[in-house]
Write a protein that holds these residues in place. Structure first.
Motif, PDB file in Angstrom:
ATOM      1  N   GLY A 529       0.762  -1.241   0.000  1.00 43.18           N
ATOM      2  CA  GLY A 529       0.000   0.000   0.000  1.00 43.18           C
ATOM      3  C   GLY A 529       0.788   1.285   0.000  1.00 43.18           C
ATOM      4  O   GLY A 529       0.212   2.359   0.233  1.00 43.18           O
ATOM      5  N   VAL A 530       2.098   1.242  -0.261  1.00 43.71           N
ATOM      6  CA  VAL A 530       2.912   2.461  -0.236  1.00 43.71           C
ATOM      7  C   VAL A 530       2.929   3.081  -1.636  1.00 43.71           C
ATOM      8  O   VAL A 530       3.334   2.419  -2.596  1.00 43.71           O
ATOM      9  CB  VAL A 530       4.348   2.169   0.233  1.00 43.71           C
ATOM     10  CG1 VAL A 530       5.179   3.445   0.241  1.00 43.71           C
ATOM     11  CG2 VAL A 530       4.327   1.536   1.624  1.00 43.71           C
ATOM     12  N   PRO A 531       2.531   4.342  -1.792  1.00 45.95           N
ATOM     13  CA  PRO A 531       2.577   4.992  -3.106  1.00 45.95           C
ATOM     14  C   PRO A 531       4.012   5.121  -3.618  1.00 45.95           C
ATOM     15  O   PRO A 531       4.940   5.405  -2.851  1.00 45.95           O
ATOM     16  CB  PRO A 531       1.965   6.371  -2.846  1.00 45.95           C
ATOM     17  CG  PRO A 531       1.155   6.211  -1.598  1.00 45.95           C
ATOM     18  CD  PRO A 531       1.892   5.203  -0.777  1.00 45.95           C
ATOM     19  N   VAL A 532       4.195   4.905  -4.908  1.00 49.79           N
ATOM     20  CA  VAL A 532       5.497   4.996  -5.567  1.00 49.79           C
ATOM     21  C   VAL A 532       5.449   6.148  -6.558  1.00 49.79           C
ATOM     22  O   VAL A 532       4.515   6.251  -7.368  1.00 49.79           O
ATOM     23  CB  VAL A 532       5.830   3.684  -6.301  1.00 49.79           C
ATOM     24  CG1 VAL A 532       7.147   3.821  -7.074  1.00 49.79           C
ATOM     25  CG2 VAL A 532       5.901   2.511  -5.320  1.00 49.79           C
ATOM     26  N   LEU A 533       6.461   7.009  -6.505  1.00 51.03           N
ATOM     27  CA  LEU A 533       6.572   8.132  -7.440  1.00 51.03           C
ATOM     28  C   LEU A 533       7.743   7.865  -8.373  1.00 51.03           C
ATOM     29  O   LEU A 533       8.864   7.627  -7.917  1.00 51.03           O
ATOM     30  CB  LEU A 533       6.809   9.437  -6.676  1.00 51.03           C
ATOM     31  CG  LEU A 533       6.965  10.708  -7.522  1.00 51.03           C
ATOM     32  CD1 LEU A 533       5.669  11.036  -8.257  1.00 51.03           C
ATOM     33  CD2 LEU A 533       7.390  11.881  -6.643  1.00 51.03           C
ATOM     34  N   THR A 534       7.490   7.898  -9.681  1.00 51.34           N
ATOM     35  CA  THR A 534       8.547   7.572 -10.632  1.00 51.34           C
ATOM     36  C   THR A 534       8.580   8.554 -11.783  1.00 51.34           C
ATOM     37  O   THR A 534       7.567   9.183 -12.116  1.00 51.34           O
ATOM     38  CB  THR A 534       8.368   6.137 -11.170  1.00 51.34           C
ATOM     39  OG1 THR A 534       9.554   5.742 -11.866  1.00 51.34           O
ATOM     40  CG2 THR A 534       7.189   6.034 -12.127  1.00 51.34           C
ATOM     41  N   CYS A 535       9.753   8.648 -12.398  1.00 51.62           N
ATOM     42  CA  CYS A 535       9.968   9.471 -13.589  1.00 51.62           C
ATOM     43  C   CYS A 535      10.634   8.591 -14.644  1.00 51.62           C
ATOM     44  O   CYS A 535      11.835   8.332 -14.557  1.00 51.62           O
ATOM     45  CB  CYS A 535      10.840  10.673 -13.261  1.00 51.62           C
ATOM     46  SG  CYS A 535      11.314  11.644 -14.702  1.00 51.62           S
ATOM     47  N   PRO A 536       9.906   8.084 -15.622  1.00 50.40           N
ATOM     48  CA  PRO A 536      10.494   7.185 -16.612  1.00 50.40           C
ATOM     49  C   PRO A 536      11.389   7.916 -17.597  1.00 50.40           C
ATOM     50  O   PRO A 536      11.228   9.112 -17.846  1.00 50.40           O
ATOM     51  CB  PRO A 536       9.274   6.588 -17.322  1.00 50.40           C
ATOM     52  CG  PRO A 536       8.202   7.622 -17.148  1.00 50.40           C
ATOM     53  CD  PRO A 536       8.464   8.278 -15.821  1.00 50.40           C
ATOM     54  N   GLY A 537      12.345   7.170 -18.140  1.00 51.35           N
ATOM     55  CA  GLY A 537      13.212   7.718 -19.173  1.00 51.35           C
ATOM     56  C   GLY A 537      12.967   7.044 -20.499  1.00 51.35           C
ATOM     57  O   GLY A 537      11.833   6.658 -20.817  1.00 51.35           O
ATOM     58  N   ALA A 538      14.041   6.850 -21.268  1.00 49.21           N
ATOM     59  CA  ALA A 538      13.908   6.275 -22.604  1.00 49.21           C
ATOM     60  C   ALA A 538      14.108   4.760 -22.613  1.00 49.21           C
ATOM     61  O   ALA A 538      13.595   4.078 -23.504  1.00 49.21           O
ATOM     62  CB  ALA A 538      14.917   6.923 -23.547  1.00 49.21           C
ATOM     63  N   SER A 539      14.845   4.233 -21.650  1.00 49.81           N
ATOM     64  CA  SER A 539      15.225   2.818 -21.681  1.00 49.81           C
ATOM     65  C   SER A 539      14.220   1.956 -20.927  1.00 49.81           C
ATOM     66  O   SER A 539      13.482   2.422 -20.054  1.00 49.81           O
ATOM     67  CB  SER A 539      16.613   2.645 -21.069  1.00 49.81           C
ATOM     68  OG  SER A 539      16.617   3.056 -19.711  1.00 49.81           O
ATOM     69  N   PHE A 540      14.213   0.666 -21.260  1.00 51.99           N
ATOM     70  CA  PHE A 540      13.370  -0.322 -20.583  1.00 51.99           C
ATOM     71  C   PHE A 540      13.583  -0.233 -19.080  1.00 51.99           C
ATOM     72  O   PHE A 540      12.619  -0.144 -18.296  1.00 51.99           O
ATOM     73  CB  PHE A 540      13.763  -1.707 -21.115  1.00 51.99           C
ATOM     74  CG  PHE A 540      12.917  -2.873 -20.664  1.00 51.99           C
ATOM     75  CD1 PHE A 540      12.534  -3.041 -19.341  1.00 51.99           C
ATOM     76  CD2 PHE A 540      12.523  -3.847 -21.572  1.00 51.99           C
ATOM     77  CE1 PHE A 540      11.764  -4.130 -18.927  1.00 51.99           C
ATOM     78  CE2 PHE A 540      11.763  -4.940 -21.186  1.00 51.99           C
ATOM     79  CZ  PHE A 540      11.392  -5.095 -19.859  1.00 51.99           C
ATOM     80  N   VAL A 541      14.855  -0.250 -18.642  1.00 54.25           N
ATOM     81  CA  VAL A 541      15.158  -0.315 -17.219  1.00 54.25           C
ATOM     82  C   VAL A 541      14.644   0.910 -16.473  1.00 54.25           C
ATOM     83  O   VAL A 541      14.381   0.841 -15.260  1.00 54.25           O
ATOM     84  CB  VAL A 541      16.684  -0.493 -17.017  1.00 54.25           C
ATOM     85  CG1 VAL A 541      17.450   0.781 -17.316  1.00 54.25           C
ATOM     86  CG2 VAL A 541      17.013  -1.012 -15.632  1.00 54.25           C
ATOM     87  N   SER A 542      14.458   2.028 -17.165  1.00 52.47           N
ATOM     88  CA  SER A 542      13.977   3.247 -16.521  1.00 52.47           C
ATOM     89  C   SER A 542      12.453   3.363 -16.525  1.00 52.47           C
ATOM     90  O   SER A 542      11.913   4.313 -15.956  1.00 52.47           O
ATOM     91  CB  SER A 542      14.561   4.479 -17.224  1.00 52.47           C
ATOM     92  OG  SER A 542      13.922   4.697 -18.470  1.00 52.47           O
ATOM     93  N   ARG A 543      11.771   2.405 -17.141  1.00 60.05           N
ATOM     94  CA  ARG A 543      10.325   2.518 -17.329  1.00 60.05           C
ATOM     95  C   ARG A 543       9.538   1.435 -16.589  1.00 60.05           C
ATOM     96  O   ARG A 543       8.311   1.386 -16.673  1.00 60.05           O
ATOM     97  CB  ARG A 543       9.998   2.472 -18.822  1.00 60.05           C
ATOM     98  CG  ARG A 543      10.659   3.600 -19.612  1.00 60.05           C
ATOM     99  CD  ARG A 543      10.343   3.532 -21.104  1.00 60.05           C
ATOM    100  NE  ARG A 543       8.940   3.758 -21.389  1.00 60.05           N
ATOM    101  CZ  ARG A 543       8.365   4.945 -21.471  1.00 60.05           C
ATOM    102  NH1 ARG A 543       9.086   6.050 -21.263  1.00 60.05           N
ATOM    103  NH2 ARG A 543       7.080   5.064 -21.737  1.00 60.05           N
ATOM    104  N   VAL A 544      10.230   0.570 -15.865  1.00 58.48           N
ATOM    105  CA  VAL A 544       9.553  -0.561 -15.224  1.00 58.48           C
ATOM    106  C   VAL A 544       8.566  -0.098 -14.162  1.00 58.48           C
ATOM    107  O   VAL A 544       7.413  -0.541 -14.126  1.00 58.48           O
ATOM    108  CB  VAL A 544      10.583  -1.541 -14.626  1.00 58.48           C
ATOM    109  CG1 VAL A 544       9.889  -2.596 -13.781  1.00 58.48           C
ATOM    110  CG2 VAL A 544      11.397  -2.182 -15.737  1.00 58.48           C
ATOM    111  N   ALA A 545       8.994   0.801 -13.269  1.00 60.41           N
ATOM    112  CA  ALA A 545       8.083   1.254 -12.212  1.00 60.41           C
ATOM    113  C   ALA A 545       6.845   1.910 -12.813  1.00 60.41           C
ATOM    114  O   ALA A 545       5.727   1.751 -12.295  1.00 60.41           O
ATOM    115  CB  ALA A 545       8.799   2.221 -11.268  1.00 60.41           C
TER     116      ALA A 545
END
Length: 637
Positions: A529-545
């Motif tokens: 139940g913990v909210p996650v804040l993410t900022c994706p980039g261009a690569s797969f590894v940066s977009r998982v969250a």
């Protein structure tokens, strides 16, 4: 086939093989007309036709004619090493040391092989002896640093890398390996210049460096693709006539159970096993047979180990087999689709896949990026981690699942007793930013941002996962350099998974890292139940969250850039009502959102496998495709 049978084929050796044999005879300093030369030629023929046993026998016979020829002994050692017959390799190399105690090259080969054996103490000793004879060879420093790292002597390893780079300042592997160690130690003095030099002087110039290290160094998918291609190029070149040498496969039976092989060293209490286990348990056993191939058979006695081993129809320990022998085993088992769960992560046996033991081979879950390999056909993804416009950054055909590429386990236990703030070293009052990613994912730029958050949210703390003790000291030092008291950086010691999940609930907002984002850790946070804040980039590894948040029904926690990330984090810290509503939405979605709908995920994954197999059986080439969505399953407790 015996050496005698092989000898009858000697006159038919083609010109390139003959030239290779003649070159070895000269290099081994053998009489060109003697019996040793003929045996070396036979060994070359045997190796080129996938017969290492016969090659070793031929070289042993040649060594009988020339017992003091250390070149022959080294070659015998290399063949044993490639077959993972480490004791025999060690015996051969030890004979060379006895004959040529002052030969630095022997200590380099010995040090590398001892790392593969896990004899780190002896590898360190061999490298230091070699360096005492000649302090120049880069390979000795690489071996020394690698062994020290594996032996948890990180500071000593860093000293070895510095010694290497003082002599060879543009050494590709040294630059990249040292950079990755610095990331684990959160050592950021001169980091930006080191990062740029490592990128400029390694794979971009065609030098082979570990692709996994590049994931954490560059968000550019082109960089990641090129690093992977350079890494596997030598693998493909070492394999002659893959698959064909094992004989033709029987014609496909359209009604057969598909035999799916899973290749990994992580069938124990590891993130990959934690994610994949329920998918394996829920598979359609009438249509799919699951065979595990353990390349590192670690029995840690945990429940997850028992669950994952017991869910396979068969599970084989192939860790002691050489690459080709392991490939022969997999091919002999008639695997239709071989799924690699490692990619280029620690313990990977990518060379097995280079032999093409299965007609279809898939990059799934363990490595969030392309493998850049002609012997990997598909990568499993979703529309967020690999949007259609980025398919060109992957050498695999892209198979997109409808919701999220990552499976999850709804049976994951959470410690029933709640943790209190004081119990975890947290203040009784104040906002708790948390980030339980591995410390190597923390970059100086992201840490700058997090420290600005602590300046803007009085009384807040940043709760981080324990890493290397030196890394913790460095993070406290970096916080104080940015005007934040070290007491506001709280370090969480490592706990067993179920206790860690319970503890995580004390976090108010999970701050994702960049460019390597949270993967299993983000799923864990959302599960409790913990909210996650993410900022994706261009690569797969940066977009998982970001993919996980979409599948959880909270895409509003994905922001377009780091400025928006900072402002959103500050706003949520000052707005408990909005944050509470997001938390309530996550909790409400937990058993209904696609992210944790294990049955729905399993059917989608199986649909992907069936489509791959159908294309193969129809004689169609590998091609990207999207898996159509199935209806959501009914919620369960």
């Amino acid at each position: 086939m015996t050496v005698q049978t092989l000898a009858r084929a000697l006159p038919s050796i083609d010109a390139p093989l003959r030239r290779q044999a003649d070159a070895l005879v000269r290099a081994f300093e053998l009489p060109p007309a003697g019996p040793g030369a003929k045996l070396v030629a036979l060994a070359v023929l045997a190796l080129q036709h996938g017969m290492p046993e016969q090659a070793t026998e031929a070289l042993n016979q040649a060594s009988g004619f020339h017992p003091d020829n250390t070149h022959l002994l080294m070659e015998i050692g290399f063949i044993h090493q490639n077959r993972r017959q480490f004791d025999k390799a060690l015996a051969a190399f030890s004979k060379v040391v006895a004959l040529r105690p002052g030969d630095v090259a022997v200590y380099a080969s010995l040090g590398s092989m001892l790392i593969a054996m896990g004899r780190l103490d002896l590898s360190i000793q061999a490298s230091r002896i070699g360096l005492s004879l000649d302090p120049a060879p880069a390979g000795l420093y690489i071996n020394l640093a690698s062994a020290l790292r594996a032996d948890k002597q990180s500071e000593a390893a860093w000293d070895a890398y510095r010694a290497l780079l003082s002599r060879h300042p543009e050494h590709a592997a040294g630059l990249v390996d040292a950079l990755h160690l610095r990331q684990h130690l959160n050592d950021w003095d001169g980091y930006a210049a080191h990062l740029q030099l490592a990128l400029a002087k390694s794979f971009r110039l065609g030098f082979r460096v570990p692709p996994f290290s590049i994931l954490a160094a560059s968000d550019d998918p082109v960089d990641q693709l090129e690093a992977a291609r350079v890494w596997v190029k030598r693998m493909g070149g070492s394999v002659a006539s893959p698959l064909a040498r094992y004989g033709a496969r029987p014609e496909a039976d359209q009604t057969r159970r598909l035999r799916i092989g899973y290749l990994s060293s992580d069938f124990h209490n590891h993130a990959t096993a934690l994610l994949i286990i329920e998918m394996l348990e829920l598979r359609d056993r009438d249509r799919f047979e699951a065979i595990g191939y353990c390349t590192g058979n670690i029995d840690d006695g945990t429940l997850i180990r028992h669950r994952i081993i017991s869910t396979f129809d068969f599970c084989y320990d192939i860790g002691a087999l050489g690459d080709e022998e392991a490939a022969r085993k997999i091919h002999g088992d008639g695997i239709d689709i071989l799924i690699d769960l490692k990619g280029f992560t620690s313990g990977a046996r990518t060379e097995i896949l280079a032999y093409r033991p299965a007609p279809l081979q898939v990059n799934f879950l363990g490595y969030p990026g392309t493998m850049g390999a002609p012997f990997i056909d598909y990568i499993v993804a979703d529309c967020f981690v690999i949007p259609p416009e980025r398919e060109g950054d992957f050498d695999e055909a892209v198979v997109r699942l409808p919701d999220c590429y990552q499976p999850n386990d709804r049976k994951r236990p959470v410690w029933p007793e709640p943790y209190g703030r004081a119990q975890c070293g947290l203040p009784e009052q104040g906002f708790v930013f948390c980030s339980f990613n591995a410390p190597y994912k923390i970059t100086p730029d992201m840490f700058d941002l997090w420290m600005r958050l602590l300046h803007r949210v009085p009384g807040a703390v940043l709760w981080l996962l324990e890493g290397h003790p030196t890394g913790t000291l460095n993070l406290h030092k970096e916080a104080e350099a940015r005007g934040i008291a070290r007491e506001r950086i709280v370090i969480a010691p490592k706990l067993v998974t179920e206790q860690h999940l319970s503890r995580m609930r004390l976090g108010d907002l999970f701050l994702d890292s960049f460019p390597v984002t949270a993967h299993t850790t983000a799923s864990d946070a959302l599960w409790v139940g913990v909210p996650v804040l993410t900022c994706p980039g261009a690569s797969f590894v940066s977009r998982v969250a970001g993919s996980l948040l979409h599948a959880m029904g909270v895409p509003d926690m994905i922001v377009p850039d780091l400025q928006a990330y900072e402002e959103r984090a500050v706003a949520l810290a000052h707005d408990p009502a909005t944050l509470g509503a997001i938390r309530a939405r996550i909790e409400a979605n937990r058993l209904t959102a696609p992210l944790f709908d294990s049955a729905r995920y399993t059917r989608h994954f199986e649909d992907a496998l069936l489509s791959m197999a159908a294309r193969m059986d129809a004689g169609l080439p590998v091609a990207s495709f999207d898996v159509p969505p199935r209806p959501a399953a009914a919620p369960t407790a």
